[in-house]
Design an enzyme around this catalytic site. Sequence first.
Site, short mmCIF file in Angstrom:
data_model
loop_
_atom_site.label_atom_id
_atom_site.label_comp_id
_atom_site.label_asym_id
_atom_site.label_seq_id
_atom_site.Cartn_x
_atom_site.Cartn_y
_atom_site.Cartn_z
N ARG A 2 6.60 12.28 60.87
CA ARG A 2 5.63 11.92 59.91
C ARG A 2 5.79 10.45 59.29
NH1 ARG A 2 7.66 15.73 56.14
NH2 ARG A 2 9.16 14.39 55.52
N TYR A 47 11.46 -7.78 62.35
CA TYR A 47 12.27 -8.82 62.69
C TYR A 47 11.04 -9.91 62.98
CZ TYR A 47 15.88 -11.83 65.08
OH TYR A 47 16.48 -12.58 65.56
N LYS A 98 18.79 -9.81 59.80
CA LYS A 98 19.59 -9.98 60.86
C LYS A 98 20.70 -8.94 60.84
CE LYS A 98 18.16 -14.08 62.57
NZ LYS A 98 18.29 -14.57 64.00
N ASP A 150 19.78 -19.97 59.27
CA ASP A 150 18.79 -20.83 58.93
C ASP A 150 19.08 -21.71 57.73
OD1 ASP A 150 17.58 -19.61 60.99
OD2 ASP A 150 16.06 -18.18 59.63
N ALA A 200 15.69 -31.45 68.82
CA ALA A 200 17.05 -31.50 68.97
C ALA A 200 17.76 -31.53 67.65
CB ALA A 200 17.61 -33.24 69.58
N ASN A 260 10.19 -20.52 66.69
CA ASN A 260 9.41 -19.16 66.29
C ASN A 260 8.83 -19.75 64.70
OD1 ASN A 260 10.65 -17.20 67.91
ND2 ASN A 260 12.57 -17.42 67.14
N ASN A 287 15.74 -14.69 72.29
CA ASN A 287 16.03 -14.71 71.05
C ASN A 287 17.41 -14.44 70.81
OD1 ASN A 287 16.13 -13.77 68.12
ND2 ASN A 287 13.93 -14.37 68.15
N1 NAD Z 1 14.49 -18.05 69.82
C1 NAD Z 1 15.60 -18.29 69.22
O1 NAD Z 1 16.48 -17.66 69.45
C2 NAD Z 1 15.78 -19.42 67.93
C3 NAD Z 1 17.01 -19.63 67.70
C4 NAD Z 1 17.13 -20.74 66.57
C5 NAD Z 1 15.83 -21.37 66.31
N2 NAD Z 1 14.93 -21.00 66.89
C6 NAD Z 1 13.61 -21.87 66.47
O2 NAD Z 1 13.49 -23.20 66.88
C7 NAD Z 1 12.89 -24.05 65.97
C8 NAD Z 1 13.96 -25.13 65.15
O3 NAD Z 1 15.03 -24.45 64.72
P1 NAD Z 1 16.00 -25.35 64.03
O4 NAD Z 1 16.91 -24.41 63.36
O5 NAD Z 1 16.65 -26.09 65.26
O6 NAD Z 1 15.41 -26.43 63.12
P2 NAD Z 1 15.55 -27.86 62.90
O7 NAD Z 1 14.98 -28.23 61.85
O8 NAD Z 1 17.41 -28.23 62.89
O9 NAD Z 1 15.20 -28.54 64.20
C9 NAD Z 1 13.96 -28.75 64.53
C10 NAD Z 1 14.06 -30.25 65.24
O10 NAD Z 1 12.79 -30.58 65.88
C11 NAD Z 1 12.47 -31.81 65.55
N3 NAD Z 1 10.91 -32.05 65.75
C12 NAD Z 1 9.90 -31.81 64.76
N4 NAD Z 1 8.90 -32.28 65.51
C13 NAD Z 1 8.74 -32.49 66.51
C14 NAD Z 1 8.16 -33.35 67.46
N5 NAD Z 1 6.93 -33.45 67.38
N6 NAD Z 1 8.67 -33.48 68.59
C15 NAD Z 1 9.94 -33.34 68.90
N7 NAD Z 1 10.93 -32.83 67.88
C16 NAD Z 1 10.45 -32.44 66.63
C17 NAD Z 1 12.94 -32.34 64.23
O11 NAD Z 1 13.06 -33.46 63.85
C18 NAD Z 1 14.27 -31.41 64.42
O12 NAD Z 1 15.33 -32.31 64.80
C19 NAD Z 1 12.23 -23.18 64.94
O13 NAD Z 1 11.17 -22.75 65.14
C20 NAD Z 1 13.34 -21.94 65.09
O14 NAD Z 1 12.53 -20.64 64.76
C21 NAD Z 1 14.44 -20.30 67.91
O1 LMR Z 2 15.47 -15.34 63.69
C1 LMR Z 2 15.04 -15.58 64.93
O2 LMR Z 2 13.99 -14.82 65.51
C2 LMR Z 2 15.49 -16.31 65.71
C3 LMR Z 2 16.47 -17.53 64.96
O3 LMR Z 2 17.29 -17.37 64.56
C4 LMR Z 2 15.22 -18.43 64.49
O4 LMR Z 2 15.75 -19.08 63.44
O5 LMR Z 2 14.29 -18.74 65.03
MN MN Z 3 17.55 -18.48 62.71
#
Ligand code: NAD
Ligand code: LMR
Ligand code: MN
Length: 603
Positions: free
Chosen positions: A72, A117, A189, A261, A317, A430, A475
Amino acid sequence: MGAHPKDKRHPRFGHLPLATSGPQECALTGVALLRAPYLNKGSAFTPEERKEFKLHGLLPPNVQTLDEQVQRAYQQYSSRPNDLAKNTFMTSLKEQNVVLYYKLIEEHLKEMFSVIYTPTEGEAIANYSRLFRRPEGCFLNIEDQDRVDDNIAQWGNSEDIDLIVVSDGEQILGIGDQGVGGILISVAKLTIYTLCAGIHPSRTLPVVLDCGTNNEELQNDELYLGLRRPRVRGEEYDAFVDTFVQACRKNYPKAYIHFEDFGLPNARRILDKYTPKIACFNDDVQGTGCVTLAAIMAAINVSKVKYEDLRVLCFGAGTAGTGIADQIMDAIALETDKSKEEAGKQIWCVDKPGLLLKSKKDELTPAQLPFARDDAELKDKNHNDLVSIIEEVKPHALIGTSTKPKSFTEEAIREMAKHVERPIILPLSNPTKLHEAHPDDLFKWTDGKALIATGSPFLQSSTMAQSTKWVTECNNSTTFPGIGLGAILSRTRLMSPPLLVAATKALAAQAPALKDPKAGLLPDVTDVREISVKIAKAVIQASIKEGLNEEKEIPEDEEDLEEWIREQMWDAAYRPLKKVEHDGASSHAKGEQGTGSARRGGS
Ligand SMILES: NC(=O)c1ccc[n+]([C@@H]2O[C@H](COP(=O)([O-])OP(=O)(O)OC[C@H]3O[C@@H](n4cnc5c(N)ncnc54)[C@H](O)[C@@H]3O)[C@@H](O)[C@H]2O)c1
Ligand SMILES: O=C(O)C[C@H](O)C(=O)O
Ligand SMILES: [Mn+2]
C-alpha cells in the site's frame, strides 16, 4: 532504561552488546501507541496486541502483514508527482511507522536511494523552512550555549546513544550554506547508517549546530526557521563546537561522532582537533577519501597502472579534494617504498586560482600545502587552464570535487585520453546538477574507454557501456555506514588511520571490476549491507590490532566475527511488544523511554 533485549536467536554468541531483536518493551497504550513511530505497527497490530494495548476501535478490523503494508505504501509513494514530493511522503511515513519506512526502502532500494538521499535530499534541505512539518533531531544554537548540555542530555541515558551525526550546515553537498536546514543532512546520513549497516535507528541522534547563516536568501526569507544572523566565527564558534563535543562525551560516553558538511574553514580543523581525543569521523574528508581511493584501486587494477607511476589530478581542493589527495598519497607511500612527500608529488591539485603553487603558499590551507607544486614545473604554460594542466600532467585519474558543473569539458577530456589508455574520471560534485561532467559525454569523448564513477547515481543510458546497467556511484555512503558499524561494535577509542586503511582495502576487495574488467569500480548499493559487514570486520580487527577496542568480547575467528556483526544489525521487522508499567522516564525527548529501547521523535 537499559540495554537492548538479549537476542535469543543465536545463543552461541553469549555477548551481543547491541542485540536488536527480541521483544520490545512498551509502556504506551491506545492513541499514544499509534502515535509512537518506533512502536506503531498500524494495521499490523495482532488481535492479542489490540486487546492488550487498548487499540480496539482505533483501527479498522482487518489485520495486515508488513508486506501488505509495504504494498500500500509503495502505491501511495508512486502516486506522488515528483521526487521532492516522494521525499516528503517518506518523511511523514517515518514519523508514523519506522519499521514500515525502512522495509519499504529495503524493498525498493535502488529506486528510492536517490529520493531519500543525494540528490533529492539536497532539495529538501534547500526548502527546509517551507516543507517543515515536524522537527526531527536536536537543534543547538550558538545563542543558547548554556542549554547545550541539557538539550543533549534529553535523548536518553548514558548507554542509549551509539552514534551522533552533526552538521553546522555551512557546506551542504555542493549547495553551500543552508543554515538550520543542515539538520536534514544529519537525518539522511543516519537513515543510510540504518539502511546500509543496520545501526539501530533509535540509538542514534541527528544534530544541527545553528551558528547563523551567510545565505542571504535564507536571511531574507520570512519563513526561515534558523538564527537570522551572519555566521559566528572564531573563538565563539570553536567554544560552541567544544561545548557540544563535551556534552556528548559526558552524556553518552560511548557514542561515536560523525561530522558532516562543515564549511571549508572548519571541517578539517575540527577533525584534526578531535581525532587524537575521541572516536570521531569526518565523512567529507575521510569517507570520501576511502571510497574514492577504493575506486582508484579498482581502476588501476583494470588499467594496469602501477602505484609508482600513477598520476592523479584533483580538480577542487577543498574538504573533499584534499581528503582524497591525502588518502591517495598514503596509499602510494604504503604500496611503494616512497616517502609521503615523494608520493605527494604524484598528485596535482587545482582550485579556483589554478594549480596549487609553492609561490602562493600563504594563500593555501594547511591541508593543501603538501600538494603545492614548484612554479617552474609547468614552465611557461598556463597554470589556470584545465586543458593545459592536463596536457602537462597527463593524469591517469581526474577527480572532481569543485562544485563547478560541466568543468570537465570535451577538450579537456579528449586531451586526457590522448595520453593514457584508460582515463579514470570521477566527477564527484553533488548534487547531480553540479557534476563536472555527464557520464554519457565522458564515454563519448573517450570512445568508451573511460573508467567512470559519479558522486550521485545515474541511470545508464549510454550505448558505449552497456555492460553495466548503471554507472557506478562513488559516494561516501558505500563506506561510512560500515566504518561506523565497526567503530560502534568495537567501541574503538579513536578512529585512527590504520582503521581507515583497513576499511578502504575491505571495500576495494569487493569491487566488481576485480572479477570482470567491464563491471563497476565499486559495489552496487543493493549489496551494501554485506559490504558493510566486511568493512566493519576490517575496522574491528584493526581496532583490536591497534589496542583501541574497549569492547573486549569479540570473536576471533573470521566467520564468527562476521556472524557476530550480522547478528547485531537492526532490520526492519515487527517485534513482539512486552507490556511494562510506565516508569516515568518518558520525560526524555524520545518520548518512549522506559520501553526497552531508546527512540526519538515519539509520541
Ligand atoms: N561523492 C562523494 O562522496 C562526495 C563527498 C564529499 C563531497 N562531495 C562533493 O564535493 C563537492 C565539494 O565538497 P567539499 O566539502 O569539498 O566543499 P569545499 O567547499 O570544501 O571544496 C570545494 C573546493 O572547490 C573549489 N572550487 C570552486 N570553484 C572551483 C573551480 N572553478 N575550479 C576549481 N576549484 C574550484 C573551492 O575553492 C573549494 O576549495 C560538493 O559538491 C560535494 O557534494 C562528494
Ligand atoms: O552526501 C553525499 O551525497 C556525499 C557527500 O557527503 C557530499 O557532501 O556530497
Ligand atoms: Mn557531505
